[in-house]
Design an enzyme around this catalytic site. Structure first.
Site, PDB file in Angstrom:
ATOM      1  N   ASP A  91       0.850  -1.189   0.000  1.00 49.22           N
ATOM      2  CA  ASP A  91       0.000   0.000   0.000  1.00 49.22           C
ATOM      3  C   ASP A  91       0.887   1.242   0.000  1.00 49.22           C
ATOM      4  OD1 ASP A  91       0.993   0.186   2.545  1.00 49.22           O
ATOM      5  OD2 ASP A  91      -0.897  -0.269   3.546  1.00 49.22           O
ATOM      6  N   ASP A 271      -8.126  -7.501   0.603  1.00 47.75           N
ATOM      7  CA  ASP A 271      -7.237  -7.740   1.730  1.00 47.75           C
ATOM      8  C   ASP A 271      -7.947  -7.298   2.994  1.00 47.75           C
ATOM      9  OD1 ASP A 271      -5.717  -5.149   3.123  1.00 47.75           O
ATOM     10  OD2 ASP A 271      -6.632  -4.713   1.185  1.00 47.75           O
TER      11      ASP A 271
END
Length: 377
Positions: A91, A271
């Site tokens: 991320d 996720d």
């Protein structure tokens, strides 16, 4: 990278596909175990292989602060450093700056903040986020964005979105100039659709990102405190404006029923920290909903935690698992973490097979009906 849609459900937007990345092939829909600090908590990489994990997630913010992206780069990137050889997504660090940092100040340049470890003053910019992720060498790197809080008014959401769009263009410029790599291939980059709960802003964000031509697209700013129906609406207000031939990723989601609902709306990647986080507190996901293995009802129960448990866990009784937690034994955390991830990965594998067979609606409805029919024990 190439993404191929292999089948589409006839009555929903669910699809199964194949995503080719520098470190291997990922079959979608897929769930990505979260490895925040370069490890999926309590589990060995070989156990993730045993589970059939195809791709895991690493956290740019945490790895930047400790041990540092230069060290990781010098020791073989995050794949070599952690010994995970399959695909990996990182991320951007934006969400952690939003959720963890003290005295945060968002400016055009980036985000100034005091980090949560030692209070040092830091600056994270779009370009630095891309640089860190290039050093980590992930297969997929996320663009730097601002995640607006819930609730927020439309004026704030619009201002935040405009900043995210300008940051996306800066990320694109850095990537174009530096051409980061992942192993033997090119690192891939996903834009993040923002816009809070406002349909017109979600559409605007999607269109602006598509115009910049990224390798894939995520829907961000969900599961930040909004009601579930608003979460679904955020997906519905973004997906129609994203390319059919590129992967779609719902960030930070969710419960098993939510994942099936998102798949039905055309999402490919997921996720969530929930499977491993709740496992460490004694919660196990089962076909009949979540159970708290620490409860007295399980004290003498000889059954496995779930009828669909992996052989790695199925040999242990609920009574034994309860004993491990009451005794403070680490094996309990490891076994439930393994079990919960197996449950999630089996769920998306079942969805893939159902989509290919033209049976997704029956699969989804049957699962959700059983999973939600009883209260947590």
């Amino acid at each position: 990278m190439s993404f191929t849609v292999l089948a589409i459900d006839s009555t929903t937007s669910a699809r199964c596909g194949r995503l080719e990345l520098p470190h291997g092939t990922v079959e979608t829909p897929i769930f990505m175990p979260v490895g925040t600090q370069g490890t999926v908590k309590t589990l060995h990489p070989a156990e993730l292989e045993l589970l059939g994990a195809q791709i895991i997630l690493g956290n740019t913010y945490h790895l930047w602060l400790r041990p540092g992206h230069e060290l990781i780069r010098d020791l073989g990137g995050l794949h070599g450093f952690s010994t995970w050889r399959k695909p990996m997504l990182t991320d951007s660090g934006g969400f952690q700056v939003w959720s963890l940092a003290k005295l945060r100040k968002i400016t055009e340049e980036g985000v100034r903040f005091q980090n949560h470890l030692d209070g040092r003053k830091m600056l994270l910019t779009p370009e630095l986020s891309m640089e860190i992720q290039a050093a980590l060498g992930s297969d997929i790197a996320m663009l730097f964005d601002e995640c607006p809080p819930y609730p927020c008014d439309e004026a704030y959401a619009a201002k935040s979105l405009a900043l995210t769009s300008r940051w996306a263009a800066r990320c694109k410029g850095w990537v174009t100039e530096n051409q980061p790599r992942s192993g033997e291939g090119a690192q891939q980059h996903f834009g993040i659709v923002q816009g809070s709960i406002y349909a017109d802003l979600r559409e605007q964000s999607a269109r602006e990102l598509v115009a910049l031509d990224f390798d894939g697209y995520a829907i961000g700013g969900v599961s930040v405190g909004e009601p579930e129906h608003e979460m679904f609406r955020a997906i519905e207000n973004a997906v129609p404006f994203l390319p059919h031939d590129k992967p779609r990723y719902a960030m930070g989601l969710g419960t098993p029923p939510q994942i099936l609902e998102m798949i039905a709306r055309g999402v490919d990647l997921f996720d969530c920290v929930m499977p491993t986080r709740i496992a460490r507190h004694g919660m196990a996901v089962t076909l009949d909903g979540p159970i708290n293995i620490k409860n007295l009802i399980h004290a003498q129960d000889p059954r496995p935690v779930c009828e669909s448990a992996h052989p790695h866990v199925a040999e242990f009784s609920r009574a034994y698992l309860r004993h491990l937690f009451r005794a403070g034994e680490i094996l309990g955390l490891r076994l439930l973490s393994f079990h919960n991830l197996h449950f999630y990965l089996s769920l998306v594998a079942g969805a893939r097979h159902a989509i290919a067979a033209g049976e997704f609606i029956a699969f989804k409805n049957s699962f959700i009906q059983r999973y939600t029919r009883t209260q947590s024990q």
